[in-house]
Write a protein that holds these residues in place. Structure first.
Motif, PDB file in Angstrom:
ATOM      1  N   UNK A   1       0.100  -1.365  -0.673  1.00 17.30           N
ATOM      2  CA  UNK A   1      -0.505   0.268   0.128  1.00 17.30           C
ATOM      3  C   UNK A   1       1.409   0.916  -0.450  1.00 17.30           C
ATOM      4  N   UNK A   2       1.915   1.657   0.728  1.00 16.82           N
ATOM      5  CA  UNK A   2       2.816   2.731   0.911  1.00 16.82           C
ATOM      6  C   UNK A   2       3.656   2.739  -0.518  1.00 16.82           C
ATOM      7  N   UNK A   3       4.085   1.274  -0.705  1.00 15.17           N
ATOM      8  CA  UNK A   3       4.483   1.836  -2.423  1.00 15.17           C
ATOM      9  C   UNK A   3       3.722   1.979  -3.200  1.00 15.17           C
ATOM     10  N   UNK A   4       2.329   1.555  -3.319  1.00 17.60           N
ATOM     11  CA  UNK A   4       1.443   2.268  -4.545  1.00 17.60           C
ATOM     12  C   UNK A   4       1.479   3.504  -4.555  1.00 17.60           C
ATOM     13  N   UNK A   5       1.355   4.173  -2.981  1.00 18.49           N
ATOM     14  CA  UNK A   5       0.924   6.110  -2.657  1.00 18.49           C
ATOM     15  C   UNK A   5       2.735   6.543  -2.862  1.00 18.49           C
ATOM     16  N   UNK A   6       3.376   6.019  -2.875  1.00 15.67           N
ATOM     17  CA  UNK A   6       4.445   7.083  -2.935  1.00 15.67           C
ATOM     18  C   UNK A   6       5.301   7.095  -4.836  1.00 15.67           C
ATOM     19  N   UNK A   7       4.763   5.545  -5.176  1.00 15.08           N
ATOM     20  CA  UNK A   7       4.566   4.942  -7.189  1.00 15.08           C
ATOM     21  C   UNK A   7       3.997   6.241  -7.679  1.00 15.08           C
ATOM     22  N   UNK A   8       2.624   7.102  -7.095  1.00 15.07           N
ATOM     23  CA  UNK A   8       1.393   8.188  -6.968  1.00 15.07           C
ATOM     24  C   UNK A   8       1.256   9.125  -7.099  1.00 15.07           C
ATOM     25  N   UNK A   9       2.562   9.545  -5.891  1.00 18.82           N
ATOM     26  CA  UNK A   9       2.874  11.240  -5.405  1.00 18.82           C
ATOM     27  C   UNK A   9       3.997  11.055  -6.292  1.00 18.82           C
ATOM     28  N   UNK A  10       5.194  10.004  -6.936  1.00 18.26           N
ATOM     29  CA  UNK A  10       5.956  10.746  -7.599  1.00 18.26           C
ATOM     30  C   UNK A  10       5.626  11.537  -8.644  1.00 18.26           C
ATOM     31  N   UNK A  11       4.214  10.323  -9.741  1.00 14.55           N
ATOM     32  CA  UNK A  11       4.076  10.659 -10.902  1.00 14.55           C
ATOM     33  C   UNK A  11       3.283  11.824 -10.267  1.00 14.55           C
ATOM     34  N   UNK A  12       2.775  12.361  -9.614  1.00 11.62           N
ATOM     35  CA  UNK A  12       1.619  13.332  -9.478  1.00 11.62           C
ATOM     36  C   UNK A  12       3.179  14.836  -9.858  1.00 11.62           C
ATOM     37  N   UNK A  13       3.938  14.181  -8.759  1.00  2.54           N
ATOM     38  CA  UNK A  13       5.206  15.177  -8.842  1.00  2.54           C
ATOM     39  C   UNK A  13       5.836  15.969 -10.415  1.00  2.54           C
ATOM     40  N   UNK A  14       5.774  14.183 -11.300  1.00  2.00           N
ATOM     41  CA  UNK A  14       6.635  14.311 -12.753  1.00  2.00           C
ATOM     42  C   UNK A  14       5.595  15.211 -12.904  1.00  2.00           C
ATOM     43  N   UNK A  15       4.144  14.941 -13.142  1.00  9.43           N
ATOM     44  CA  UNK A  15       3.130  15.440 -14.603  1.00  9.43           C
ATOM     45  C   UNK A  15       2.784  16.728 -13.973  1.00  9.43           C
ATOM     46  N   UNK A  16       2.837  17.320 -12.771  1.00 12.59           N
ATOM     47  CA  UNK A  16       2.966  18.996 -12.116  1.00 12.59           C
ATOM     48  C   UNK A  16       3.796  19.677 -12.990  1.00 12.59           C
TER      49      UNK A  16
END
Length: 114
Positions: A1-16
């Motif tokens: 769960x923590x791994x998916x959350x970290x990957x999601x934050x990283x993806x949002x940060x890159x797109x933003x």
């Protein structure tokens, strides 16, 4: 769960981050933006001109006090030729730099018509 959350934050940060960098590289296309660019360039040109003239006057003043002026001779641009304590000949250009002369570059100043 923590791994998916970290990957999601990283993806949002890159797109933003990519979206912000694209906006930062847009040029000013409005009339006000063009006027500001033109004014900035004019101020820059004027400041350089004033700085060059100040440097030229300062160096020429120092040369007249500390070095001898060679009477009857002129530099390739028509300005005075100065001789320092080491017997080196130079003139001061429009930017205030001392330009050292070879003997072949020194010309005789034409007599004035009076």
């Amino acid at each position: 769960m923590k791994k998916k959350f970290a990957i999601g934050l990283l993806a949002i940060g890159l797109v933003g981050g990519a979206g912000l960098s694209v906006n930062a590289q847009e040029k000013k296309k409005t009339e006000v933006g063009k006027a500001l660019d033109h004014t900035g360039k004019a101020i820059d040109k004027g400041a350089k001109s004033v700085g060059n003239k100040t440097a030229e006057v300062a160096v020429k003043g120092e040369a007249k006090v500390s070095d001898k002026t060679w009477k009857g001779k002129m530099a390739p641009d028509g300005s005075n030729v100065y001789i320092n304590s080491k017997n080196e000949k130079y003139y001061v250009n429009a930017k205030g730099a001392k330009i050292w002369l070879k003997p072949s570059q020194i010309k005789t100043r034409p007599a004035s018509k009076n």
